[in-house]
Write an enzyme that holds these catalytic residues in place. Structure first.
Site, PDB file in Angstrom:
ATOM      1  N   HIS A  14      19.131 -17.667  22.966  1.00  0.00           N
ATOM      2  CA  HIS A  14      18.519 -17.082  21.778  1.00  0.00           C
ATOM      3  C   HIS A  14      17.105 -16.004  21.559  1.00  0.00           C
ATOM      4  O   HIS A  14      16.380 -17.593  21.726  1.00  0.00           O
ATOM      5  CB  HIS A  14      18.685 -18.130  21.026  1.00  0.00           C
ATOM      6  N   HIS A  16      14.413 -13.157  21.142  1.00  0.00           N
ATOM      7  CA  HIS A  16      14.422 -12.131  20.126  1.00  0.00           C
ATOM      8  C   HIS A  16      12.996 -10.561  20.925  1.00  0.00           C
ATOM      9  O   HIS A  16      12.341 -11.761  21.448  1.00  0.00           O
ATOM     10  CB  HIS A  16      13.560 -12.099  18.930  1.00  0.00           C
ATOM     11  N   HIS A 198      22.624 -15.346  12.846  1.00  0.00           N
ATOM     12  CA  HIS A 198      22.367 -16.371  12.873  1.00  0.00           C
ATOM     13  C   HIS A 198      22.830 -16.559  11.340  1.00  0.00           C
ATOM     14  O   HIS A 198      23.397 -16.603  11.141  1.00  0.00           O
ATOM     15  CB  HIS A 198      20.974 -16.464  12.364  1.00  0.00           C
ATOM     16  N   GLU A 201      20.105 -22.300   9.800  1.00  0.00           N
ATOM     17  CA  GLU A 201      18.909 -22.601   9.617  1.00  0.00           C
ATOM     18  C   GLU A 201      17.884 -23.207   8.388  1.00  0.00           C
ATOM     19  O   GLU A 201      17.689 -24.145   8.320  1.00  0.00           O
ATOM     20  CB  GLU A 201      18.018 -21.234  10.460  1.00  0.00           C
ATOM     21  N   ASP A 279      13.939 -19.037  20.804  1.00  0.00           N
ATOM     22  CA  ASP A 279      13.997 -17.917  19.889  1.00  0.00           C
ATOM     23  C   ASP A 279      12.623 -16.379  20.295  1.00  0.00           C
ATOM     24  O   ASP A 279      12.964 -15.480  19.819  1.00  0.00           O
ATOM     25  CB  ASP A 279      13.648 -18.489  17.658  1.00  0.00           C
ATOM     26  N   ASP A 280      12.046 -17.111  19.115  1.00  0.00           N
ATOM     27  CA  ASP A 280      10.144 -16.694  19.623  1.00  0.00           C
ATOM     28  C   ASP A 280       9.323 -17.061  20.041  1.00  0.00           C
ATOM     29  O   ASP A 280       8.187 -17.388  18.923  1.00  0.00           O
ATOM     30  CB  ASP A 280       9.555 -15.470  17.784  1.00  0.00           C
TER      31      ASP A 280
END
Length: 345
Positions: A14, A16, A198, A201, A279-280
């Protein structure tokens, strides 16, 4: 002495594309291109975010768009992936599945197909240079029309077996029901791609269930809100549907107040497969390794449980069977070695 986590082989499922950029690279490219960075992306980095309300998500998305704007040439794309691969290797990540929405760069690089081919070529070179495996997930944006998602699903399907391994659905789940994208995911599944939307969340357990029931999810991006439903956790465990849990992202976006509030232990103990993710990192300030450090220091996982987390990430990946077998054996060796004499990775 605890066993060093950076030597534990693991898969990162996961991450991005834009959000994988190094902060230093963002600052350098912005300076070169004359892009003004707000304080949140400079001296106040990582930014303080809270996306549980509409204004907070808009701010998060604005910062993301600014970061995307500095990537203007094919060499920028190659650099981003080269550096991401190097960072993965340094943390013991041996297999990466990176998620990209080609729509965000199509105007810049000649179209959807050209953008995806650039990313795939850059990923191949980056993987070779860093000595890891890299595959690509094409992700649709749930805030756009479902017809756009179908276009991306067809594009992704054309590159199945040529670097693309999955089809995802990202962005604010409050602004697009999973079931509206069922047709796109049907196209992707017919092409042999994993379904990795996704869910769970910013919305609760019902959002995870919709990803499973309507989109045929093989993995769920985040999925932490599944912990609100014992019945849903049982379903995920029975069907071995992986949740890609990103603890520091959950805190950064206000999904959880503190790392302690992320239900990682509850999901793990319920038998739900987990793949820890970052994630980021560009916006949350932490890559993959700190997520594993949290498992040890905050959630109380011992080394045997941490090794099982790493195994689950490998088993949930699309890595070739030979690679999986090799990495699982190396995880066993990491665990079998005395804590002060870790096995070489």
């Amino acid at each position: 002495m605890p066993r060093p986590l950076h030597m534990l082989p693991k898969a990162h499922l996961h991450l991005h594309f834009t959000g994988s950029m190094r902060h230093a690279t963002l600052v350098e490219l912005a300076r070169e291109r004359g892009v003004h960075l707000p304080d949140a992306l400079q001296q106040d980095w990582p930014p303080k975010l809270r996306a549980t309300d509409e204004r907070g998500w808009f701010r998060f998305q604005r910062l993301y768009d600014i970061a995307r704007s500095v990537l203007r040439t094919p060499e920028d794309v190659r650099r981003l992936l080269r550096e991401a691969a190097e960072d993965e290797a340094a943390e013991g990540s041996r297999w990466l599945e990176i998620q990209v929405d080609p729509s965000g760069y199509a105007q810049r690089f000649g179209g959807l197909t050209e953008t995806l081919e650039l990313v795939l070529d850059a990923a191949e070179h980056a993987a070779r240079g860093a000595g890891i495996g890299i595959a690509v997930i094409v992700a649709a944006n749930r805030t756009r029309h479902p017809l756009d998602a179908r276009t991306l699903a067809r594009l992704a399907g054309q590159y199945a077996g040529r670097g693309v391994v999955g089809f995802g659905l990202s962005n604010d789940e409050r602004r697009g029901r999973a079931r509206d994208f069922e047709h796109a995911f049907r196209i992707a599944r017919r092409a042999g791609l994993l379904a990795v939307p996704h869910g769970g969340e910013l919305l609760g357990a019902a959002s995870v269930a919709e990803c499973v029931d309507d989109l045929g999810a093989d993995r769920v991006g985040h999925g932490v809100r599944a912990a609100e439903s014992p019945h849903l956790m049982e379903r995920l465990a029975d069907r071995q549907i992986t949740c890609e849990v990103c603890p520091l992202s959950n805190v950064g976006l206000g999904v959880a107040e503190r790392p302690e509030d992320v239900p990682l232990r509850r999901l793990f103990d319920a038998g739900v497969p987990i793949a820890l993710g970052a994630d980021d990192p560009l916006l949350f300030g932490a890559r993959l390794l700190p997520q594993y450090e949290l498992a040890r220091e905050v959630y109380g996982f011992d080394d045997a449980e941490i090794a099982e987390l790493a195994r689950q990430s490998i088993r949930s990946s699309t890595a070739p069977d030979g690679v999986r077998k090799e990495l699982l054996a190396e995880i066993d060796a990491w665990l079998a070695a005395p804590p002060d004499e870790p096995a070489a990775g």
